[in-house]
Design a protein around this motif. Structure first.
Motif, short mmCIF file in Angstrom:
data_model
loop_
_atom_site.label_atom_id
_atom_site.label_comp_id
_atom_site.label_asym_id
_atom_site.label_seq_id
_atom_site.Cartn_x
_atom_site.Cartn_y
_atom_site.Cartn_z
N ARG A 118 0.87 -1.33 -0.31
CA ARG A 118 -0.56 -0.18 0.08
C ARG A 118 0.89 1.48 0.26
O ARG A 118 1.72 1.71 0.94
CB ARG A 118 -0.98 -0.24 0.88
CG ARG A 118 -2.08 -0.73 1.32
CD ARG A 118 -2.92 -0.86 2.32
NE ARG A 118 -1.92 -0.57 3.56
CZ ARG A 118 -2.19 -2.26 4.30
NH1 ARG A 118 -3.36 -3.62 3.94
NH2 ARG A 118 -1.71 -2.22 5.69
N ALA A 119 0.44 2.58 -1.05
CA ALA A 119 1.49 3.34 -0.77
C ALA A 119 0.38 4.80 -0.42
O ALA A 119 -0.95 4.49 -0.14
CB ALA A 119 1.59 3.97 -1.79
N LEU A 120 0.94 5.36 1.02
CA LEU A 120 -0.05 6.28 1.11
C LEU A 120 0.27 7.80 0.89
O LEU A 120 0.62 7.88 0.64
CB LEU A 120 0.49 6.65 3.19
CG LEU A 120 0.41 4.78 3.48
CD1 LEU A 120 0.25 5.55 4.76
CD2 LEU A 120 -0.22 4.43 3.55
N ILE A 121 -0.98 8.16 0.33
CA ILE A 121 -0.95 9.63 -0.51
C ILE A 121 -0.71 10.75 0.52
O ILE A 121 -2.30 10.63 1.32
CB ILE A 121 -2.21 9.12 -1.33
CG1 ILE A 121 -2.09 8.07 -2.40
CG2 ILE A 121 -2.30 10.78 -2.05
CD1 ILE A 121 -1.08 7.68 -3.68
N ALA A 159 5.47 4.98 1.62
CA ALA A 159 4.80 3.34 1.53
C ALA A 159 4.52 3.20 3.08
O ALA A 159 5.06 3.66 3.86
CB ALA A 159 6.37 2.98 1.13
N ASP A 160 3.52 2.58 3.30
CA ASP A 160 2.98 1.79 4.59
C ASP A 160 3.76 0.32 4.41
O ASP A 160 3.33 -0.98 4.13
CB ASP A 160 1.80 1.80 4.52
CG ASP A 160 1.06 0.94 5.54
OD1 ASP A 160 1.74 0.39 6.26
OD2 ASP A 160 -0.21 0.82 5.33
N GLU A 161 4.92 -0.20 4.92
CA GLU A 161 5.79 -0.74 5.72
C GLU A 161 4.60 -1.96 6.16
O GLU A 161 5.39 -3.12 5.53
CB GLU A 161 7.09 -0.94 5.99
CG GLU A 161 8.28 -0.05 5.08
CD GLU A 161 9.27 0.64 6.00
OE1 GLU A 161 9.93 -0.29 6.31
OE2 GLU A 161 10.30 0.75 5.44
N SER A 162 3.92 -1.16 6.92
CA SER A 162 3.25 -2.78 7.26
C SER A 162 2.31 -3.51 6.12
O SER A 162 1.88 -4.80 6.86
CB SER A 162 1.68 -2.40 8.61
OG SER A 162 0.96 -1.40 8.01
N SER A 163 2.45 -3.55 5.65
CA SER A 163 1.44 -3.60 4.18
C SER A 163 1.94 -4.69 3.34
O SER A 163 1.97 -5.59 2.34
CB SER A 163 0.40 -2.60 2.86
OG SER A 163 1.36 -1.83 2.68
N PRO A 174 8.88 8.32 2.02
CA PRO A 174 8.69 8.74 1.05
C PRO A 174 8.80 7.60 -0.53
O PRO A 174 9.95 7.44 -0.07
CB PRO A 174 9.61 9.72 0.82
CG PRO A 174 10.02 10.16 2.31
CD PRO A 174 10.03 8.88 2.62
N LEU A 175 8.03 7.32 -1.14
CA LEU A 175 8.09 6.85 -2.22
C LEU A 175 7.58 7.50 -3.06
O LEU A 175 8.86 7.52 -4.95
CB LEU A 175 7.35 6.07 -2.40
CG LEU A 175 7.13 4.35 -2.81
CD1 LEU A 175 8.11 3.72 -2.51
CD2 LEU A 175 5.88 4.03 -2.83
#
Length: 218
Positions: A118-121, A159-163, A174-175
C-alpha cells in the motif's frame, strides 16, 4: 499546450524488461494529451541542446549513463528551468555524480521482493496524485532509499511498510515526491518496476501527472 519530452532509457546496470512497454505507455499518453515524445539511449542526446524539451524523463535508467558533457548540459538545463522526471530505477543512476543525487532527492539503497503493498497518499494537490485514493493498493518492489528526503522535497506518497514484507525505512518512507532545482522542476516516482504497471490506467495517470507537472503543463 503542445510540448516535447525526451525519454531516456540507457542502462549500464540492471536493465528492466518493462522499458519497451513503459516507453510505449508514455508515447500513448503523449498522443492522447498533446505532447511529442522522443526516446533514446544514446548519451550523445545530452551533448546537444536540450532547450527544445519541456522535460527530460529518466525512465528506469541505471548505472552511469551520461558523459561529462552530458552531465553539464543536463545540470544547466534544469537549473535554467527545464523539467526532470525520474521513474523507478532512475534512483540507481549516476552514482558517481553528486549533483544527480541532489537533483533527484534521494538514492536507492535496496528493495524487497516484488509484492503487493500500500502507498499512502500524503498530498492530493499534485497532478500525479490528485486522482488517487488515500490508500493506493499496488504491486511493486517498494524501494528503500539511503535516507529519507523529507524536508528537502514535497512528499506526495509514502510506503506503508506494514502492508508488505521486507521494508527497511520504517514509518518515514517517501516513495513519490517533487522538488525544485534552480529554476527547474523535478518529479520522482519509485513505482514502475513491472510491465503490468504501464498497462494500468491508474498508474498511467500518475505518470502523466508527474511528467506534465515537470514540464509546467500543469
Amino acid at each position: 499546450m503542445s510540448f516535447r519530452v525526451l525519454v531516456y532509457t540507457r542502462a549500464t546496470g540492471y536493465r528492466h524488461d518493462s522499458v519497451p512497454d513503459a516507453v510505449a505507455a508514455v508515447r500513448a499518453l503523449g498522443a492522447a494529451h498533446g505532447f511529442d515524445v522522443e526516446e533514446g539511449a544514446d548519451p550523445a542526446l545530452f551533448e546537444a541542446s536540450l532547450d527544445g524539451y519541456a522535460a527530460v524523463v529518466f525512465l528506469s535508467t541505471s548505472g552511469e549513463v551520461l558523459t561529462p558533457e552530458g552531465r553539464a548540459r543536463l545540470a544547466a538545463y534544469v537549473e535554467g528551468g527545464g523539467g526532470f522526471a525520474g521513474v523507478h530505477a532512475a534512483a540507481c543512476t549516476e552514482e558517481d555524480w553528486p549533483y544527480y543525487g541532489e537533483l533527484l532527492g534521494a538514492r536507492f539503497a535496496r528493495h524487497p521482493q516484488y509484492q503487493p503493498g500500500r502507498a499512502l497518499i500524503e498530498d492530493r494537490c499534485h497532478p500525479a496524485t490528485a486522482h488517487l485514493p488515500a490508500v493506493w493498493e499496488f504491486t511493486d518492489e517498494w524501494y528503500d532509499f539511503r535516507s529519507s528526503p523529507r524536508g528537502s522535497v514535497r512528499v506526495l506518497a509514502s510506503a506503508d511498510e506494514s502492508s508488505y514484507e521486507g521494508g527497511g525505512m520504517g514509518k518515514d518512507h517517501p516513495l513519490v515526491w517533487c522538488r525544485e532545482q534552480g529554476a527547474g522542476r523535478v518529479f520522482y516516482t519509485a513505482l514502475g518496476h513491472a510491465t503490468e504497471a504501464y498497462a494500468d490506467p491508474v498508474f498511467r495517470a500518475h505518470l502523466l501527472g508527474g511528467i506534465r507537472w515537470a514540464a509546467r503543463a500543469e
